[in-house]
Design an enzyme around this catalytic site. Sequence first.
Site, PDB file in Angstrom:
ATOM      1  N   CYS A 114      -2.760  24.800   9.083  1.00 39.14           N
ATOM      2  CA  CYS A 114      -1.564  25.397  10.216  1.00 39.14           C
ATOM      3  C   CYS A 114      -1.379  24.612  11.433  1.00 39.14           C
ATOM      4  CB  CYS A 114      -2.276  26.869  10.309  1.00 39.14           C
ATOM      5  SG  CYS A 114      -2.289  27.788   8.818  1.00 39.14           S
ATOM      6  N   HIS A 254       0.762  29.501  16.989  1.00 40.32           N
ATOM      7  CA  HIS A 254       0.701  29.723  15.614  1.00 40.32           C
ATOM      8  C   HIS A 254       0.809  31.255  15.103  1.00 40.32           C
ATOM      9  CE1 HIS A 254      -0.008  29.578  11.278  1.00 40.32           C
ATOM     10  NE2 HIS A 254      -1.212  29.810  11.438  1.00 40.32           N
ATOM     11  N   ASN A 284       2.585  34.391   8.016  1.00 39.59           N
ATOM     12  CA  ASN A 284       2.114  33.106   8.212  1.00 39.59           C
ATOM     13  C   ASN A 284       2.754  31.932   7.463  1.00 39.59           C
ATOM     14  OD1 ASN A 284       0.293  30.818   8.827  1.00 39.59           O
ATOM     15  ND2 ASN A 284      -1.527  32.064   8.392  1.00 39.59           N
TER      16      ASN A 284
END
Length: 329
Positions: A114, A254, A284
């Site tokens: 990520c 994030h 996500n």
Amino acid sequence: MTYAAGIIGVGCYLPEKTLTNQDLEKMVDTSDAWIIERTGIRTRHIAAPSQATSDLSYEAALRALADAKTKPEELDLIIVATETPDYKYPSTACLLQAKLGAKNAACFDLSAGCSGFVYALGIGSQSIVSGLYKKILLVGAETLSRIINWTDRNTCVLFGDGAGAAVLGRVEEGYGVLAVDLGADGTGGEHLIQPGGGSRNPASHATVDAHDHTIHMNGREVFKFATRRMPNACKTILQKAGMTIDDVTLLIPHQANRRIIDNAINRLKIDRERVWVNIDRHGNMSAACIPVSLTEAQEAGCLHKGDNVMLVAFGAGLTWAGALVKWAK
């Protein structure tokens, strides 16, 4: 001679199909209330069967190039940050180059989970600062729905598909990327892993039966890592830039879990109004989270020339990455 490197265009693409918490209630033992309480997620986008990561990347790239008023043949480099490439090889960046007709661009994929887009931003910006390249396309794109175990309620509720892109170029002195912090702790690699399909555990009937080609996550350990590393990365970047959290116009973290974002807000002592949150709508999206958020923030009128934008992420590896950008558009 050195140059200032900054973002001159952004764009994103989200697949049309959405998967709601109510949909997931029919698939696994979970509930809308449980998912919202634990994660803050209400819905996520899912790629069509005909769409792969390069297809999502292409749509986002077209939008970013248009925003930057840049032609594909002007690109010197394409970096695609992804954990769900179309193939093991060739790279998704090469596939994207062909789709765009960016014949003058070097290409490679970047694997940092990520954190991938911010890793790419750090590497790309230095390539411009040094004078090696003039224009670079960065893409964070994922089709995570292809590597999810839809019977595992602890992971299948978390992830979505999408792509975001940014064009880097030379900007006015004092603008652009001001500071970067990239890091990793490989001792935690086992906590977020797709164990099957590589040279350690090549594909076999046994690995498929064991769901080894899907996401395996130790949520408790990843949570502990994220709540420590994200705020620390922000503090390191601010120290490098000679700024304080009060100088940050917008924090884009994030989008992994609302509780992780709330922890960063509390530890950094930043007003919630200055933190971008879209996890409720997208879930996500791994490397796509930050470039999608950047695009949405620009479209919402939240980014203005001279704004100090903080980007921070954590991911598989385990990795962390942060950057402070003075908006140049």
